[in-house]
Design a protein around this motif. Structure first.
Motif, mmCIF file in Angstrom:
data_model
loop_
_atom_site.group_PDB
_atom_site.id
_atom_site.type_symbol
_atom_site.label_atom_id
_atom_site.label_comp_id
_atom_site.label_asym_id
_atom_site.label_seq_id
_atom_site.Cartn_x
_atom_site.Cartn_y
_atom_site.Cartn_z
ATOM 1 N N ASN A 83 48.265 31.014 56.022
ATOM 2 C CA ASN A 83 49.351 31.856 55.515
ATOM 3 C C ASN A 83 48.891 32.456 54.197
ATOM 4 O OD1 ASN A 83 51.681 32.944 54.327
ATOM 5 N ND2 ASN A 83 53.001 31.447 55.326
ATOM 6 N N LYS A 84 48.704 33.768 54.174
ATOM 7 C CA LYS A 84 48.130 34.422 53.006
ATOM 8 C C LYS A 84 49.058 34.423 51.800
ATOM 9 C CE LYS A 84 44.791 37.340 55.383
ATOM 10 N NZ LYS A 84 44.264 38.703 55.579
ATOM 11 N N LYS A 85 50.324 34.038 51.987
ATOM 12 C CA LYS A 85 51.236 33.974 50.853
ATOM 13 C C LYS A 85 51.272 32.597 50.203
ATOM 14 C CE LYS A 85 54.391 37.811 51.593
ATOM 15 N NZ LYS A 85 55.812 38.246 51.583
ATOM 16 N N GLU A 98 49.450 29.687 48.152
ATOM 17 C CA GLU A 98 48.318 29.442 47.265
ATOM 18 C C GLU A 98 48.534 28.131 46.527
ATOM 19 O OE1 GLU A 98 45.558 30.855 47.067
ATOM 20 O OE2 GLU A 98 45.628 33.040 47.015
ATOM 21 N N ARG A 149 54.586 30.183 47.320
ATOM 22 C CA ARG A 149 54.711 31.010 48.519
ATOM 23 C C ARG A 149 54.804 32.487 48.180
ATOM 24 N NH1 ARG A 149 55.540 28.226 53.209
ATOM 25 N NH2 ARG A 149 55.827 25.991 52.948
ATOM 26 N N ASP A 150 54.471 32.849 46.964
ATOM 27 C CA ASP A 150 54.489 34.255 46.570
ATOM 28 C C ASP A 150 53.623 34.387 45.330
ATOM 29 O OD1 ASP A 150 57.156 36.696 45.977
ATOM 30 O OD2 ASP A 150 55.032 36.916 46.396
ATOM 31 N N ASP A 156 54.978 32.299 39.736
ATOM 32 C CA ASP A 156 54.856 32.005 41.150
ATOM 33 C C ASP A 156 56.135 31.336 41.660
ATOM 34 O OD1 ASP A 156 52.293 32.911 40.937
ATOM 35 O OD2 ASP A 156 51.417 30.924 40.731
ATOM 36 N N LYS A 186 54.209 46.385 51.110
ATOM 37 C CA LYS A 186 53.946 44.940 51.205
ATOM 38 C C LYS A 186 53.540 44.322 49.866
ATOM 39 C CE LYS A 186 52.689 45.141 56.108
ATOM 40 N NZ LYS A 186 51.699 44.809 57.149
ATOM 41 N N GLU A 187 54.030 44.909 48.780
ATOM 42 C CA GLU A 187 53.841 44.314 47.461
ATOM 43 C C GLU A 187 55.208 44.033 46.845
ATOM 44 O OE1 GLU A 187 51.320 43.122 46.113
ATOM 45 O OE2 GLU A 187 49.498 44.276 46.507
ATOM 46 N N ALA A 231 49.826 42.010 44.013
ATOM 47 C CA ALA A 231 49.045 40.790 44.173
ATOM 48 C C ALA A 231 47.678 41.077 44.786
ATOM 49 C CB ALA A 231 49.804 39.785 45.036
ATOM 50 N N LYS A 232 47.604 42.070 45.678
ATOM 51 C CA LYS A 232 46.349 42.363 46.374
ATOM 52 C C LYS A 232 45.368 43.048 45.420
ATOM 53 C CE LYS A 232 48.628 42.978 50.866
ATOM 54 N NZ LYS A 232 50.021 42.873 50.378
#
Length: 659
Positions: free
Chosen positions: A86-88, A90, A108-109, A116, A630-631, A636-637
């Motif tokens: 899950n890329k969200k 960390e 999760r974000d 965070d 999607k930001e 974040a990307k």
């Protein structure tokens, strides 16, 4: 996209000629420099195990936060973990429980302009990597978690004490999910780190938001916040009744901020009576006789850290006024002497103790400054030597970067306003970017390494980072002084600080731009409204422009007492809110703007930015904008962060050409 006012052809010809013969074009960011800064640190959250045999750290692997454990002698990895499904998700933080185990948390974000979004999940990892299991689930834990029996407790856990006298047990504060309607349900639990089984030690006082503990978990302080936004601190010893703490000391207000608990003592931060910029003092409160003492005056400054021994004696203080400072209170304490030695060896640096082994023979120390991202050193008491361990970012730390200098000034109403100034090397009277922090209450511009400031320096701009009234870090009264002043006095503090730098001849008065994200984005737009004669342009990231709709749409409303906070901090009178909303005062904005916003932003919802752009189009203002799919609340990307900086680079260069 870009929208600019139409001008006569003859003026375009003259303007083009002026640019050709007298333009200011700052340096450009090369791709490697940009990536080195934006990719973040190589290593951070470095910790030393209690027996001194391992270190843990967070690092990047395949663009994912990865927790690693290294053998300290060989520096070879013994364990690692990251999340790829899950890329969200960390890994955000890790601490040692004992010499064999450490716990870690996840988020999760990862929106850049907010903390965070922590997940309730809590994990345990062994130093050899053989164990990696979830200790607390976002779904909650049963008392007999192994067999899913007993009471189910759901909420956000935080480690209060490692309970060194109780094998396998950890003391957790679990904040209830339903705090708005059932704040009294928050509990303290003693959880078995092997199984997740727990015993409820006690249900906490109603509306408890946070808990401080002595190392052994016997002395506890609960911070409560009622739905009416009233704060209170209560203390309990050895399972006794909770007793409120009231500050009664000549010369001090009743407000205070709890800092630490040990033995029979609580240490707090409080301000003396008088102005909102009154000095801050560290006070001690003896629980047994309710006696207060004034321990130390750190002045009008930002407290960084303090350390107590098990008996509650103060060992050292760290704070920042114009430079980082340290005061030790026990000259016989060997660790205090080591820290003073580091401070003398690295003048102007922040020296922070990170981890100490159980035998007190090894100490992990972090040093950093405004120009230096940070390095970790390991001090060995037996050899009396310190060795370099790891750099947070080797490429950046090797560069010649500008240092922060104090930019404190006295505002027109007599209040001291702290802040920082960071200028590029070799540029006489450079253009200035006013860097406005978000929040605005609680966050502030601290002393330390800031990527954005250095990227702006690399483009040839000096940076002013004000800590206007309402900012955190300088006392409750200074922070509360910003309530109801979001679009007025706070904006004036930023402008007056800018004019102070201009009066000193440090920057070009004709090339000043405002820049900020979140509240800083709003404040940038409002600065262009309120001080249109001062600012030449504005960069607005994840901003908001209509106070009434922002209050109605923001996810802050979903927080515990979020609506009470907004009413107290901003106000609720519709006509007053309209007066401080830039969308209603577009005719006062004459400077060009760059507007950047994530389409999934919930803190400052995207629709507010879209409405503002639509209004600007109708009014004919000069502006550019770009939306990021999607930001959330800040990109974040990495590819989007690079894209945003390229747009900022082009915009500032174009708008700051000399006339």
């Amino acid at each position: 996209m870009s929208y600019r006012r139409r001008v006569p052809a003859w003026l375009l010809i003259i303007s083009t000629w002026l640019i050709a013969v007298s333009s200011w074009a700052g340096p450009q960011l090369d791709e490697n420099t940009l990536k080195n800064f934006l990719e973040g640190n190589d290593y951070w959250n470095v910790r030393l195990s209690p027996d001194g045999k391992h270190i843990s750290a967070l690092t990047k692997r395949d663009e994912r936060n990865t927790l690693i454990v290294l053998d300290l002698e060989t520096l070879k990895p013994t364990a690692s973990v990251k999340y790829t499904e899950n890329k969200k998700i960390e890994i955000t933080h890790a601490e040692w429980i004992n010499s064999e185990l450490l716990y870690y948390t996840i988020s999760r974000d990862l929106a850049r302009l907010e903390q965070d979004t922590m997940s309730p999940d809590l994990f345990v990892l062994s130093a050899n990597g053989k164990r990696n299991h979830r200790l607390w689930s976002f779904r909650g834990n049963y008392e007999n978690n192994s067999n899913r029996k007993g009471e189910l407790i759901r909420g956000w856990p935080s480690v209060v004490s490692l309970l060194p006298d109780k094998k396998h047990k950890i003391l957790l504060f679990v904040a209830s999910f339903e705090r708005r309607d059932g704040a009294g349900r928050s509990v303290l639990v003693e959880i078995d780190q092997r199984t997740g089984d727990f015993d409820i030690r006690e249900r906490l006082p109603e509306y408890t938001q946070a808990v401080l503990s002595s190392e052994d978990g016997q002395t506890l302080l609960a911070y409560t916040l009622s739905p009416e936004y009233e704060e209170q601190s209560l203390i309990s010893q050895s399972g006794g009744n909770w007793e409120p703490i009231s500050l009664h000391l000549d010369g001090f207000t009743e407000e205070f901020s709890p800092l630490a608990v040990a033995g029979d003592f609580v240490y707090v931060r409080a301000q003396r009576e008088g102005a909102i910029d009154a000095d801050t003092h560290i006070l001690s409160y003896r629980i047994s006789n309710k006696h207060w003492d004034d321990v130390f005056n750190i002045g009008f400054s930002a407290l960084v850290d303090l350390e107590l021994n098990d008996e509650g004696d103060l060992l050292w203080l760290q704070w920042v006024d114009d430079v980082p400072r340290m005061k030790t209170f026990d000259n016989k304490d060997p660790i205090s002497r080591v820290l003073l030695s580091f401070a003398k060896s690295y003048p102007g640096f922040a020296v922070s103790p990170v981890s100490l082994t159980d035998d007190r023979n090894k100490l992990l120390v972090h040093i950093s400054s405004g120009a230096y991202g940070g390095e970790y050193f390991l001090y060995n008491k037996e050899t009396r030597k310190a060795r370099f361990l790891v750099s947070m970012n080797e490429d950046i730390n090797g560069a010649e970067l500008a240092e922060l200098t104090s930019a404190e000034f006295t505002a027109s109403d007599g209040i001291r306003i702290p802040g920082w100034f960071q200028a590029p090397a070799g540029v006489e009277k450079p253009p200035l970017v006013v860097y406005i922090h978000g929040g605005p209450h609680g966050p502030y511009n601290p002393y330390g390494f800031d990527t954005d400031l250095h990227l702006l320096n690399a483009l040839g701009y000096a940076v002013y980072a004000p800590n206007f009234r309402g900012s955190g870090g300088f006392g409750k009264r200074f922070e509360a002084a910003g309530f109801g002043q979001w679009g007025t006095r706070m904006i004036d503090d930023m402008a007056e600080g800018t004019k102070h730098l201009i009066s000193q001849g440090l920057v070009d008065p004709g090339r000043v731009c405002a820049y900020g994200g979140s509240y800083g984005g709003y404040a940038t737009a409002q600065s262009l409204v309120r001080h249109s004669d001062l600012y030449r342009c504005g960069v607005i990231i994840a901003g908001f422009f209509d106070m009434t709709t922002q209050i109605a749409r923001t996810d802050t409303q979903n927080w515990y007492v979020g609506d009470d906070y907004l009413a107290k901090a901003i106000g609720s009178d519709e006509s007053a809110l309209q007066q401080i909303s830039p969308i209603y005062h577009l005719d006062k904005i004459t400077a060009p703007m760059l507007i950047l916003h994530g389409k999934e932003d919930e803190r400052t919802p995207f629709k507010g930015a879209k409405d503002f752009v639509d209004a600007l189009k109708k009014n004919g203002n000069t502006f550019e904008y770009h939306w990021y799919p999607k930001e959330g609340h800040g990109n974040a990307k990495l590819e989007n962060r690079i894209d945003a900086w390229r747009r900022i680079e082009d915009f500032l260069s174009r708008e700051n050409q000399a006339e």
